[in-house]
Design an enzyme around this catalytic site. Structure first.
Site, PDB file in Angstrom:
ATOM      1  N   SER A  44      -9.619   1.775   3.037  1.00 50.69           N
ATOM      2  CA  SER A  44      -8.774   2.563   2.167  1.00 50.69           C
ATOM      3  C   SER A  44      -7.761   1.727   1.354  1.00 50.69           C
ATOM      4  O   SER A  44      -7.200   2.229   0.385  1.00 50.69           O
ATOM      5  CB  SER A  44      -8.001   3.588   2.992  1.00 50.69           C
ATOM      6  OG  SER A  44      -7.142   2.960   3.917  1.00 50.69           O
ATOM      7  N   SER A  62      -9.761  -0.468   7.243  1.00 49.80           N
ATOM      8  CA  SER A  62      -9.207  -0.277   5.898  1.00 49.80           C
ATOM      9  C   SER A  62      -8.520  -1.493   5.287  1.00 49.80           C
ATOM     10  O   SER A  62      -8.212  -1.480   4.093  1.00 49.80           O
ATOM     11  CB  SER A  62      -8.231   0.906   5.896  1.00 49.80           C
ATOM     12  OG  SER A  62      -8.948   2.108   5.939  1.00 49.80           O
ATOM     13  N   LYS A  81       0.857  -1.201   0.000  1.00 53.38           N
ATOM     14  CA  LYS A  81       0.000   0.000   0.000  1.00 53.38           C
ATOM     15  C   LYS A  81       0.884   1.238   0.000  1.00 53.38           C
ATOM     16  O   LYS A  81       1.862   1.303   0.766  1.00 53.38           O
ATOM     17  CB  LYS A  81      -0.901  -0.037   1.235  1.00 53.38           C
ATOM     18  CG  LYS A  81      -1.918   1.091   1.310  1.00 53.38           C
ATOM     19  CD  LYS A  81      -2.791   0.932   2.555  1.00 53.38           C
ATOM     20  CE  LYS A  81      -3.866   1.989   2.650  1.00 53.38           C
ATOM     21  NZ  LYS A  81      -4.730   1.803   3.842  1.00 53.38           N
TER      22      LYS A  81
END
Lengths: 468, 65
Positions: free
Chosen positions: A155, A179, A79
């Site tokens: 997210s 997330s 990420k």
């Protein structure tokens, strides 16, 4: 035809160990998937092919794999909130779009490199991880591999989309109010939020220090465990193994037996109002208890007074912490943020110290209640998200984090596991929660449910039909 | 003083700029201001006697690096 990229992470590692495949062959196959799907899915913010291939060639050239090299050159997406030395960390934000490359690795990246991972690109995310859709105004919307008209969740949406579409077998996500687990739910993959503090967050851009976690996202529970083990050092693994050995009177037995015999699984009906959930979400959530009973678990009806306040605590503390983290940026260039994130950051400035302290005291009470609950049950189950993936640009369920956010407030480990598909063929998911440092128990329980739920092992429909 | 003006003044006090449009958006019925009001009120309904503030959990006893 089965491509190397169709193998699970565990199968990839085994293939490299057995010399059936090299790391480079696997990486090349994953890069082919990127060529096929990335233009539509937009799962990556950056992916330097030569850099990725040079890592795999180096690992292939090193020859003998040590015990520490768990992953043997298998690829892992990262990420783009997590520092990788020599690569830019954008955090999905306009503020860092042209930032200098990170000079050091995040702690978790250093451990992964030591454990033989090939770092396979930086994945898309909701701006600064502050939202649940990965509709990103600065780097473009990420799409759901089950239906590109839908959000992958957020997210960590880029990590989830990349894993579900088989561009990469596993990836790192971060989780402050859900997330990792929300996008895992939307994209039909497994996501583990570990115990708070277990995976170091040094080198990870913060959203809310108190609730930030780093964890693995993968297609199977075995892969989630494999990546999780490669993310933590030997001392931490030993600590978890000792906990698993010492605290459970009855271990789940092997496949084919009543594998949850001796375990107590909590059913907290009051926390899951049927009217808040999509019908498939609720049906599969209830089905989980039938499976658990069938596997020999004792289902215990429990209550958790005040748990409905946990999400409020999470919001108050995260809003305030995020507002403080971004205070200077907001003062200097408010238009540099997307509208949704700017509104959240502005709102955070209206939380007073009195409100914050009250939230902390409520949290202390909730954690005590949760620890008491864990003396009565071994694990409990909730849905992961109340609804399946929302349409891109459409309304987002206001209760999206209602089942995930409270667990961050407790700091307990939780795993999101695919539990079925809606009539529209969008994934739904259950969430299993255990006590601190019970990750191995959690993943063993999840493995049993993984066997029982009928969730497709094939790629998502859109990936299968996407023209080669 | 109108709530909108109060919000903008408070934002200025916090050293963040807020235009009128943003302030109105925050204050619109059911939007963030109302939600925060609701959340804050709910938290003050909880009996927390005997509990001190918990920020970082101590599961890992400071060994997080």
């Amino acid at each position: 035809m089965k491509h190397p990229r169709d193998l699970t992470l565990a199968e990839m590692v085994a293939s490299i160990r057995e010399k059936d495949l090299t790391s480079t062959e696997i990486i090349e196959s994953c890069l082919e998937a990127v060529d096929l799907h990335e233009k539509t899915l937009n799962a990556f913010i950056s992916l330097d092919r030569e850099k990725v291939l040079s890592q795999s060639r180096m690992i292939d050239g090193a020859g003998k794999k040590t015990d520490e090299s768990f992953l043997c050159g298998a690829p892992v997406g990262v990420k783009d909130l997590i520092d990788v030395s020599g690569e830019r960390t954008t955090s999905g934000s306009s503020f860092f779009k042209n930032a200098a490359a990170a000079s050091t690795d995040a702690n978790v990246i250093r451990t992964l490199k030591k454990n033989g991972a090939v770092l396979f690109g930086k994945t898309n995310l909701h701006e600064f991880a502050w939202g649940g859709t990965t509709e990103n105004p600065h780097f473009g919307n990420c799409k759901n591999p089950w239906n590109p008209g839908h959000s992958p969740g957020g997210s960590s949406g880029g990590s989830a989309a990349a894993v579900a579409s088989r561009m990469v077998p596993a990836a790192l996500g971060t989780d402050t109010l859900g997330s990792i687990r929300i996008p895992s739910s939307f994209c039909g993959i497994v996501g583990l939020k570990p115990t708070y503090g277990l995976v170091p967050t040094t080198g990870v851009f913060p959203l809310g220090y108190t609730f930030d976690h780093v964890g693995p996202m993968a297609r199977t529970t075995a892969d989630a465990r494999l990546l999780f083990n490669a993310m933590i050092d030997r001392n931490r693994r030993q600590r978890l193994e000792q906990k698993a050995e010492s605290t459970r009177p009855t271990r789940p037995a092997g496949k084919g037996s009543r594998r949850l015999q001796g375990l107590k699984i909590g059913f907290l009906a009051a926390l899951v109002p049927e009217q808040s959930c999509h019908e498939t979400v609720y049906r599969q959530f209830r089905l989980a208890f039938d499976f658990a009973a069938d596997e020999g678990a004792q289902i215990v009806e429990e209550k958790f007074p005040g748990m409905d306040m946990a999400l409020f605590v999470g919001y108050i503390m995260t809003l305030a912490q995020a507002a403080e983290i971004h205070h200077e940026r907001l003062a200097v260039d408010p238009k540099g943020f997307g509208d949704d994130v700017r509104e959240l950051l502005e709102s955070g400035h209206f939380i007073g110290a009195v409100d914050y302290i009250r939230a902390q005291r409520v949290r202390a009470k909730l954690v005590l209640e949760a620890k008491a609950l864990m003396k009565r049950v071994d694990a409990w189950i909730l849905p992961t998200t109340p609804t399946p993936a929302s349409s891109i640009g459409g309304p987002v369920d206001a209760n999206l984090a209602m089942f995930t956010g409270p667990i961050n407030v407790l700091g307990f480990p939780a795993v999101a596991l695919p539990s079925g598909l809606t009539e529209d063929r969008l994934p739904v998911s259950i969430q299993i929660i255990a006590g601190p440092f019970d990750e191995y128990l959690l993943l063993e329980i999840a493995r049993v449910f993984e066997d029982r739920f009928v969730f497709p092992k094939d790629p998502p429909d859109w990936v299968k039909t996407h023209p080669a | 003083m109108k709530r909108r003006d109060f919000v903008r003044m408070f934002a200025e006090f916090q050293n963040i700029s807020m235009d009128r449009e943003t302030a109105e958006k925050l204050l619109a019925p059911g939007r963030m201001w109302d939600q925060l009001d609701f959340i804050k009120a709910a938290l003050f309904q909880i009996d927390v006697s005997g509990f001190t503030p918990a920020d970082d959990l101590d599961y890992f006893q400071g060994d997080r690096k």
